[in-house]
Each structure stands twice: as structure tokens, then as C-alpha cells.
Scaffold this motif. Structure first.
Motif, PDB file in Angstrom:
ATOM      1  N   ALA A 276       0.823  -1.218   0.000  1.00 49.72           N
ATOM      2  CA  ALA A 276       0.000   0.000   0.000  1.00 49.72           C
ATOM      3  C   ALA A 276       0.854   1.264   0.000  1.00 49.72           C
ATOM      4  O   ALA A 276       0.506   2.264  -0.635  1.00 49.72           O
ATOM      5  CB  ALA A 276      -0.935  -0.010   1.211  1.00 49.72           C
ATOM      6  N   GLN A 281      -2.694   7.144  -3.978  1.00 50.79           N
ATOM      7  CA  GLN A 281      -4.055   7.192  -3.447  1.00 50.79           C
ATOM      8  C   GLN A 281      -5.045   7.042  -4.594  1.00 50.79           C
ATOM      9  O   GLN A 281      -4.794   7.456  -5.713  1.00 50.79           O
ATOM     10  CB  GLN A 281      -4.287   8.523  -2.734  1.00 50.79           C
ATOM     11  N   ARG A 284      -6.648   0.525  -5.684  1.00 54.78           N
ATOM     12  CA  ARG A 284      -6.759  -0.567  -4.715  1.00 54.78           C
ATOM     13  C   ARG A 284      -6.275  -1.860  -5.354  1.00 54.78           C
ATOM     14  O   ARG A 284      -6.313  -2.018  -6.583  1.00 54.78           O
ATOM     15  CB  ARG A 284      -8.197  -0.719  -4.230  1.00 54.78           C
ATOM     16  N   ALA A 356     -12.707   1.837  -1.583  1.00 51.31           N
ATOM     17  CA  ALA A 356     -12.020   0.861  -0.751  1.00 51.31           C
ATOM     18  C   ALA A 356     -12.499   1.036   0.685  1.00 51.31           C
ATOM     19  O   ALA A 356     -12.275   2.080   1.301  1.00 51.31           O
ATOM     20  CB  ALA A 356     -10.510   1.054  -0.836  1.00 51.31           C
ATOM     21  N   TYR A 360      -9.663  -2.812   3.748  1.00 51.66           N
ATOM     22  CA  TYR A 360      -8.379  -2.548   3.102  1.00 51.66           C
ATOM     23  C   TYR A 360      -7.437  -1.840   4.063  1.00 51.66           C
ATOM     24  O   TYR A 360      -7.867  -1.079   4.937  1.00 51.66           O
ATOM     25  CB  TYR A 360      -8.557  -1.656   1.869  1.00 51.66           C
ATOM     26  N   HIS A 362      -4.916   1.128   4.205  1.00 51.56           N
ATOM     27  CA  HIS A 362      -4.759   2.356   3.436  1.00 51.56           C
ATOM     28  C   HIS A 362      -3.414   3.001   3.776  1.00 51.56           C
ATOM     29  O   HIS A 362      -3.286   3.717   4.762  1.00 51.56           O
ATOM     30  CB  HIS A 362      -5.889   3.339   3.745  1.00 51.56           C
ATOM     31  N   ALA A 371      -4.798   1.359  -1.430  1.00 53.63           N
ATOM     32  CA  ALA A 371      -5.556   0.469  -0.550  1.00 53.63           C
ATOM     33  C   ALA A 371      -5.292  -0.978  -0.964  1.00 53.63           C
ATOM     34  O   ALA A 371      -5.365  -1.310  -2.149  1.00 53.63           O
ATOM     35  CB  ALA A 371      -7.043   0.783  -0.639  1.00 53.63           C
ATOM     36  N   ARG A 373      -5.807  -5.242   0.286  1.00 50.14           N
ATOM     37  CA  ARG A 373      -6.301  -6.278   1.201  1.00 50.14           C
ATOM     38  C   ARG A 373      -5.999  -7.645   0.593  1.00 50.14           C
ATOM     39  O   ARG A 373      -5.685  -7.763  -0.609  1.00 50.14           O
ATOM     40  CB  ARG A 373      -7.807  -6.149   1.416  1.00 50.14           C
TER      41      ARG A 373
END
Length: 380
Positions: A276, A281, A284, A356, A360, A362, A371, A373
Motif C-alpha cells: 500500500a 491514493q 486498490r 475501498a 483494506y 490504506h 488500498a 487487502r
């Protein structure tokens, strides 16, 4: 004439300031012996850019090589090995900790696309045992050679009364360089990029406080043979950190180099966080657990601790030591090249967009990144 028994050459040696210092707990003669033992391995990392050899107050590196860069950007990193050292001390095996140190330091530098130039190390101990210090530094030097890094200096500090006689800690710092327009990072990442996973060699150098607690509470000894490992417990836990720098630099300097947009070194914080922090930004990634099986070193420890692997995804690398975010059209070629070089590499996800939620991670380490996961179940 003095009687022969009192002659300085054959009689008792007068106490010197070095003797007094040694009596206080600091043996400078042992330190000098350690330097002599390590000189050859350190010198083996030196190319023509290193000036002055071993033993100076400062390491010297000829920076005229940087003149070929249009806009050279220096990269630096510093780190240690952590509590993995406690296992090396328990087993009295010190020849792999140096590689762990180089992996933690130098493989952070290649993340931005930089080639390492030189490294220094620092060993603090309660008592200088020359052979032990030499074994640690030999491991550092061998790993520096493997990552094309000059080991230009270091320090061994003896701290009696502050550190127990047979305890020590190691740290290091390195400097690298990259052309400004070849810097890797979040700014290069695009939706649709493939996320590749590069296999780890084991635990590397993170999560050992948890490891040691599990071993202690299970009542195991480090010399206990674990059938799933095929080795003793201690041997599996001391497996040295895989070094990625040289193989990644070969990719970056090759025909697919421009397709590599970001790298993420999986260290403290685990899988999702370390990816991440190198993503921008607004994007994801779902890391697909079904694309790999965590090696036995992880599953055995999790079973001993009585928890599922999902609970330690923020502490252990679970078989992935580095991520590469690559343009999709080059992903297969990059993965094949790294695998052929001995680093098993596979696609584990894809950069996407969209909302997200709190499932997730971040960003991490103060970085407001993308993000990430983990989804699905690990392959059996």
C-alpha cells in the motif's frame, strides 16, 4: 646489571593503560584481532571506486562515477536485524545474520530503482569475541558482494555493563544512486498494472518476537527437528534473508526495465501495508491468497501458536519478500526472467480503482498510499 628474572624481555610485563582498559571491560586488543580476521572478506567487496582500504576513520568512495548521470539522486537506508539475533545467539551461529542485515538495508534502496554504492555497519556488543565479530562481518561482506555493494567501513563497540557479555546488536546504512527520471514509485503506477510477488526464503528478519514467544510457550528447543521443515527448528528460523537487489537491477537495466513502475519490500508491517505504501491514493489491490501456498515455516509456527495464517499477515511475509508493480503487457516476461534467475515470481493481483472500505489497509508508515487487502484462501 639487573638479574635476568626482572628483565623486561623475560620477566612479568608491566601493566599498561590497555590492560587497565581491558580490566574495565573493553579489550582493544581483541578489537584489533577482529579487524585482522575480517579484512580479507571486506576487501573482497572493494572495486576501484573504494579508496584507502580498511581501518580508516572514514570510508572513501570515488564519486566521479556519478558524472555520467544527468541528474543523480542519492538514496539511503538504515536498519537492523531485530530479535532474530537472539536465535543466532542461542545457537551460537553468527555467519548468516550479516546477510539478514544487508537484505534489510540494501533491498530497501532498490525499491526506488537505485543501485547500491556502499554500506557501513555497526556492531555493539558486551564483549568482543574476535571470531564471532569476524563471522558476522564475513556474512555482511558476502551479501554486499552479492548485491554489488562496497562495504567501506564499520564499527565494533564494546559496551560492558550496558550489554551482557555474549549479547550483541547489528545495524547498517547504505547509499545508492538512481537517475532522476528512472525513480520508481507511486507516481508511475497505473490502473491495470499487474502486481507480481517475489518469493521469500523464509521469515527473513521480521516477526521474530512473535516467533520466539511461540517457541517458548510450546516448550520447544531450537535443536528440535521439525519433520515439516526437514531441518531443526533453529536452522529453519535462521534461514538468511533472500537478496533481491542484483536480480531486480538486471531487470531494471534490461529491455523490460521501463515496465517496472514500483517495488515494495515486505518487511515490518507485513504484506498489505508494504504494498500500500508504494501505491498512489485512489487505487486498490486485492491480493489473491489462492495464488500461493505459504511455506511450512509459517504454517507450522501458526499451528504451534494456535492461530490461522490470516492473523499474522501483518507480521510475517508468508512467502512473499518483494512486490513488483509492472505494466500488464510486460508482466509475464518480467516474472519469467526473475524465475529463471532463481527468484520464483508470479502474479498475485492487479491495480484497480473504486471505493475501498475498511477491509483494506490504506497506506502505512506515515504514507497515505493506495488500498490493499488479501482475499480468498491460501492454496493447499
Amino acid at each position: 646489571m639487573q638479574p635476568p628474572s626482572s628483565h623486561p624481555a623475560v620477566g612479568p610485563r608491566a601493566e599498561t593503560h590497555l590492560d587497565r582498559y581491558a580490566a574495565a571491560g573493553v579489550d582493544t586488543r581483541a578489537g584489533d584481532t577482529a579487524v585482522e580476521l575480517m579484512k580479507r572478506s571486506v576487501a573482497a567487496t572493494h572495486g576501484p571506486q573504494v579508496l584507502g582500504g580498511v581501518g580508516g576513520f572514514a570510508g572513501l568512495w570515488d564519486a566521479s562515477a556519478l558524472l555520467r548521470y544527468t541528474k543523480p539522486v542519492l538514496a539511503t537506508s538504515t536498519d537492523g536485524v531485530g530479535t532474530k539475533i537472539a536465535i543466532a545467539q542461542a545457537l551460537d551461529k553468527h555467519d548468516t545474520i550479516g546477510q539478514d542485515l544487508v537484505g534489510m538495508v540494501v533491498d530497501d534502496i532498490v525499491v526506488v530503482g537505485a543501485a547500491p554504492l556502499f554500506m557501513t555497519d555497526y556492531i555493539a556488543c558486551g564483549r568482543v569475541v574476535p571470531e564471532r565479530i569476524a563471522a558476522i562481518v564475513d556474512g555482511i561482506a558476502r551479501a554486499c558482494a552479492a548485491t554489488r555493494t562496497a562495504l567501506v567501513g564499520g564499527e565494533t563497540a564494546e559496551h560492558p555493563d550496558l550489554i551482557a557479555p555474549d549479547d550483541y546488536d547489528v545495524a547498517g546504512a547504505a547509499v545508492g544512486v538512481v537517475e532522476a527520471d528512472r525513480l520508481l514509485g507511486a507516481g508511475r503506477v497505473r490502473a491495470g498494472d499487474a502486481v507480481l510477488a517475489l518469493a521469500s526464503s523464509g521469515l527473513h528478519s521480521n516477526g521474530y518476537s512473535l516467533v520466539r514467544r511461540i517457541v517458548r510457550e510450546a516448550g520447544l528447543r531450537y535443536d528440535t527437528r521439525i519433520e515439516d521443515y526437514g531441518t531443526s527448528l533453529g536452522e529453519a528460523l535462521l534461514e538468511p534473508t533472500r537478496l533481491y537487489t542484483a536480480d531486480l537491477l538486471d531487470v531494471l537495466d534490461g529491455p523490460q526495465g521501463g515496465a517496472v513502475h514500483a517495488l515494495g519490500h515486505v518487511t515490518g508491517g507485513g504484506l498489505a501495508a508494504n504494498l500500500a505504501r508504494v501505491l498512489p491514493q485512489g487505487v486498490r489491490v486485492d491480493l489473491d491468497r489462492s495464488t500461493w501456498t505459504p511455506p511450512p515455516v509459517f504454517s507450522v509456527l501458526a499451528d504451534l501458536g494456535g492461530f490461522p495464517l490470516g492473523d499474522v499477515e501483518g507480521a510475517w511475509n508468508l512467502g512473499i519478500g518483494m512486490f513488483a508493480v509492472v505494466a500488464p503487457e510486460a508482466a509475464a516476461a518480467v516474472a519469467a526472467g526473475l524465475t529463471a534467475a532463481g527468484v520464483r515470481t508470479w502474479q498475485v493481483g492487479e491495480v484497480g480503482t473504486g471505493e475501498a472500505d475498511d477491509s483494506y489497509v490504506h497506506g502505512a508508515k506515515g504514507v497515505e498510499g493506495g488500498a490493499v487487502r488479501l482475499v480468498g484462501a491460501y492454496a493447499a
